[in-house]
Design a protein around this motif. Structure first.
Motif, PDB file in Angstrom:
ATOM      1  N   UNK A 173      10.141  21.113  -1.235  1.00  0.00           N
ATOM      2  CA  UNK A 173      11.522  21.161  -1.724  1.00  0.00           C
ATOM      3  C   UNK A 173      11.634  21.862  -3.074  1.00  0.00           C
ATOM      4  N   UNK A 174      10.485  22.272  -3.633  1.00  0.00           N
ATOM      5  CA  UNK A 174      10.399  22.949  -4.931  1.00  0.00           C
ATOM      6  C   UNK A 174      10.820  22.051  -6.096  1.00  0.00           C
ATOM      7  N   UNK A 175      10.779  20.743  -5.845  1.00  0.00           N
ATOM      8  CA  UNK A 175      11.028  19.806  -6.944  1.00  0.00           C
ATOM      9  C   UNK A 175       9.743  19.558  -7.732  1.00  0.00           C
ATOM     10  N   UNK A 231      16.399  18.126  -9.005  1.00  0.00           N
ATOM     11  CA  UNK A 231      17.144  19.176  -8.314  1.00  0.00           C
ATOM     12  C   UNK A 231      17.343  20.399  -9.210  1.00  0.00           C
ATOM     13  N   UNK A 232      17.112  20.250 -10.512  1.00  0.00           N
ATOM     14  CA  UNK A 232      17.151  21.401 -11.425  1.00  0.00           C
ATOM     15  C   UNK A 232      15.927  22.290 -11.239  1.00  0.00           C
ATOM     16  N   UNK A 234       0.867  -1.174   0.000  1.00  0.00           N
ATOM     17  CA  UNK A 234       0.000   0.000   0.000  1.00  0.00           C
ATOM     18  C   UNK A 234       0.909   1.231   0.000  1.00  0.00           C
ATOM     19  N   UNK A 235       1.072   1.868  -1.156  1.00  0.00           N
ATOM     20  CA  UNK A 235       2.030   2.965  -1.291  1.00  0.00           C
ATOM     21  C   UNK A 235       1.591   4.229  -0.566  1.00  0.00           C
ATOM     22  N   UNK A 236       0.311   4.328  -0.224  1.00  0.00           N
ATOM     23  CA  UNK A 236      -0.140   5.482   0.544  1.00  0.00           C
ATOM     24  C   UNK A 236       0.404   5.443   1.970  1.00  0.00           C
ATOM     25  N   UNK A 237       0.866   4.285   2.410  1.00  0.00           N
ATOM     26  CA  UNK A 237       1.379   4.136   3.766  1.00  0.00           C
ATOM     27  C   UNK A 237       2.893   4.280   3.851  1.00  0.00           C
ATOM     28  N   UNK A 238       3.569   4.380   2.701  1.00  0.00           N
ATOM     29  CA  UNK A 238       5.028   4.524   2.704  1.00  0.00           C
ATOM     30  C   UNK A 238       5.377   5.924   3.210  1.00  0.00           C
ATOM     31  N   UNK A 239       6.432   6.026   4.016  1.00  0.00           N
ATOM     32  CA  UNK A 239       6.806   7.297   4.636  1.00  0.00           C
ATOM     33  C   UNK A 239       7.053   8.416   3.644  1.00  0.00           C
ATOM     34  N   UNK A 240       6.749   9.650   4.044  1.00  0.00           N
ATOM     35  CA  UNK A 240       6.817  10.808   3.156  1.00  0.00           C
ATOM     36  C   UNK A 240       8.207  11.046   2.596  1.00  0.00           C
ATOM     37  N   UNK A 241       9.250  10.732   3.363  1.00  0.00           N
ATOM     38  CA  UNK A 241      10.622  11.002   2.926  1.00  0.00           C
ATOM     39  C   UNK A 241      11.381   9.722   2.562  1.00  0.00           C
ATOM     40  N   UNK A 242      10.616   8.680   2.258  1.00  0.00           N
ATOM     41  CA  UNK A 242      11.237   7.387   1.942  1.00  0.00           C
ATOM     42  C   UNK A 242      12.246   7.513   0.814  1.00  0.00           C
ATOM     43  N   UNK A 243      11.860   8.146  -0.290  1.00  0.00           N
ATOM     44  CA  UNK A 243      12.750   8.226  -1.452  1.00  0.00           C
ATOM     45  C   UNK A 243      13.886   9.215  -1.231  1.00  0.00           C
ATOM     46  N   UNK A 244      13.644  10.280  -0.488  1.00  0.00           N
ATOM     47  CA  UNK A 244      14.729  11.202  -0.159  1.00  0.00           C
ATOM     48  C   UNK A 244      15.821  10.487   0.639  1.00  0.00           C
ATOM     49  N   UNK A 264      -0.298   8.592  -5.551  1.00  0.00           N
ATOM     50  CA  UNK A 264      -1.355   8.294  -4.580  1.00  0.00           C
ATOM     51  C   UNK A 264      -0.934   8.683  -3.162  1.00  0.00           C
ATOM     52  N   UNK A 265       0.366   8.955  -2.972  1.00  0.00           N
ATOM     53  CA  UNK A 265       0.885   9.282  -1.645  1.00  0.00           C
ATOM     54  C   UNK A 265       1.007  10.805  -1.510  1.00  0.00           C
ATOM     55  N   UNK A 266       0.005  11.413  -0.886  1.00  0.00           N
ATOM     56  CA  UNK A 266      -0.029  12.871  -0.817  1.00  0.00           C
ATOM     57  C   UNK A 266       1.072  13.443   0.058  1.00  0.00           C
ATOM     58  N   UNK A 267       1.482  12.724   1.085  1.00  0.00           N
ATOM     59  CA  UNK A 267       2.548  13.226   1.956  1.00  0.00           C
ATOM     60  C   UNK A 267       3.863  13.342   1.189  1.00  0.00           C
ATOM     61  N   UNK A 268       4.154  12.378   0.322  1.00  0.00           N
ATOM     62  CA  UNK A 268       5.342  12.481  -0.531  1.00  0.00           C
ATOM     63  C   UNK A 268       5.226  13.668  -1.478  1.00  0.00           C
ATOM     64  N   UNK A 269       4.054  13.857  -2.048  1.00  0.00           N
ATOM     65  CA  UNK A 269       3.820  14.980  -2.958  1.00  0.00           C
ATOM     66  C   UNK A 269       4.070  16.311  -2.249  1.00  0.00           C
ATOM     67  N   UNK A 270       3.659  16.405  -1.010  1.00  0.00           N
ATOM     68  CA  UNK A 270       3.865  17.631  -0.244  1.00  0.00           C
ATOM     69  C   UNK A 270       5.356  17.893  -0.012  1.00  0.00           C
ATOM     70  N   UNK A 271       6.120  16.827   0.207  1.00  0.00           N
ATOM     71  CA  UNK A 271       7.574  16.982   0.347  1.00  0.00           C
ATOM     72  C   UNK A 271       8.165  17.508  -0.955  1.00  0.00           C
ATOM     73  N   UNK A 272       7.655  17.011  -2.084  1.00  0.00           N
ATOM     74  CA  UNK A 272       8.101  17.499  -3.384  1.00  0.00           C
ATOM     75  C   UNK A 272       7.809  18.976  -3.580  1.00  0.00           C
ATOM     76  N   UNK A 273       6.651  19.420  -3.105  1.00  0.00           N
ATOM     77  CA  UNK A 273       6.279  20.838  -3.189  1.00  0.00           C
ATOM     78  C   UNK A 273       7.185  21.677  -2.282  1.00  0.00           C
TER      79      UNK A 273
END
Length: 236
Positions: free
Chosen positions: A106-108, A85-86, A26-36, A95-104
């Motif tokens: 960080x301006x990525x 990073x550009x 369930x990717x909605x449950x993966x931590x917001x900064x998992x990929x970072x 589907x993971x809104x918390x990750x999307x918010x981290x992207x916003x």
């Protein structure tokens, strides 16, 4: 009775092990900064940090070489869009809104839409450049996702895709499954016990076939670092 070599036996055992999946991730449950965190050697180790840093760098190079100011760029299944990073203007779909918010933050990401890759709800023929990085291997119905990407792309525009080079005897095949064995079945991490949600396995011919069947024209397809397949395609 024919003799079985040690490499053949090892492949057989790994394939048997791979069948012992439990439930999809369930990717909605993966931590917001998992990929970072995947690029932080203190958290994931030197090899994994190198692997993810290199793949993000190559994606950034591919996107920047195909991007011109004013083009509409969408990254599907983007997570927090770590590669960008550009900071080019990117619309993220996940589907993971918390990750999307981290992207916003960080301006990525310039903007985002929480949506399924199967039904993005984006207008047809609206995007100039679509990105799908290490997502296709997670999708039970990947042909429908590819059709959705083709729908939202403008004619003659580009589609960049990456997937693991996951065939028997490839470096990724052995290292990934060994990692899942140790982290999932020995240490009890559910995400890795379920093979990080990988349900599809691509080599060059199978990825080429999937893209061709979905109506994309492949401009180039290559192996990167021995672990990943990269393709640049065009919608006719």
């Amino acid at each position: 009775m024919p003799q079985i070599s040690k490499p053949q036996l090892l492949v057989f055992l790994v394939l048997k092990f791979m069948k012992n999946r439990e439930v999809p991730v369930d990717y909605e449950e993966v931590g917001a900064k998992f990929y970072d965190e995947q690029t932080d050697s203190k958290k994931v180790g030197s090899f994994r940090a190198w692997y993810h840093t290199a793949r993000y760098s190559e994606m950034r190079r591919l996107v920047n070489s195909n991007y011109k100011k004013g083009l509409k760029v969408v990254d599907l299944g983007c997570g927090s869009c770590v590669w960008n990073t550009s900071k080019i203007p990117v619309l993220g779909v996940d589907v993971n809104e918390e990750m999307l918010k981290v992207g916003i933050e960080s301006k990525r990401l310039n903007s985002y839409k929480k949506a399924s890759i199967y039904q993005t709800k984006l207008p047809s023929n609206s995007q100039d450049l679509a990105i799908l990085s290490e997502v296709l291997e997670h999708l039970p119905d990947y042909s429908s996702a590819l059709k959705e990407i083709k729908r939202i792309l403008k004619p003659k525009r580009k589609f960049i895709i990456t997937v693991p080079y996951d065939v028997p005897l490839s470096p990724f095949f052995f290292l990934f499954n060994l990692h899942c064995l140790l982290r999932g079945h020995v240490l009890g991490d559910k995400y890795y016990k379920n093979f990080c949600g990988h349900v599809n396995h691509f080599g060059r011919s199978s990825l080429r076939k999937a893209l061709h069947n979905s109506g994309f024209k492949i401009e180039k397809l290559y192996i990167f670092n021995g672990f990943l397949l990269h393709a640049v395609c065009q919608k006719p």
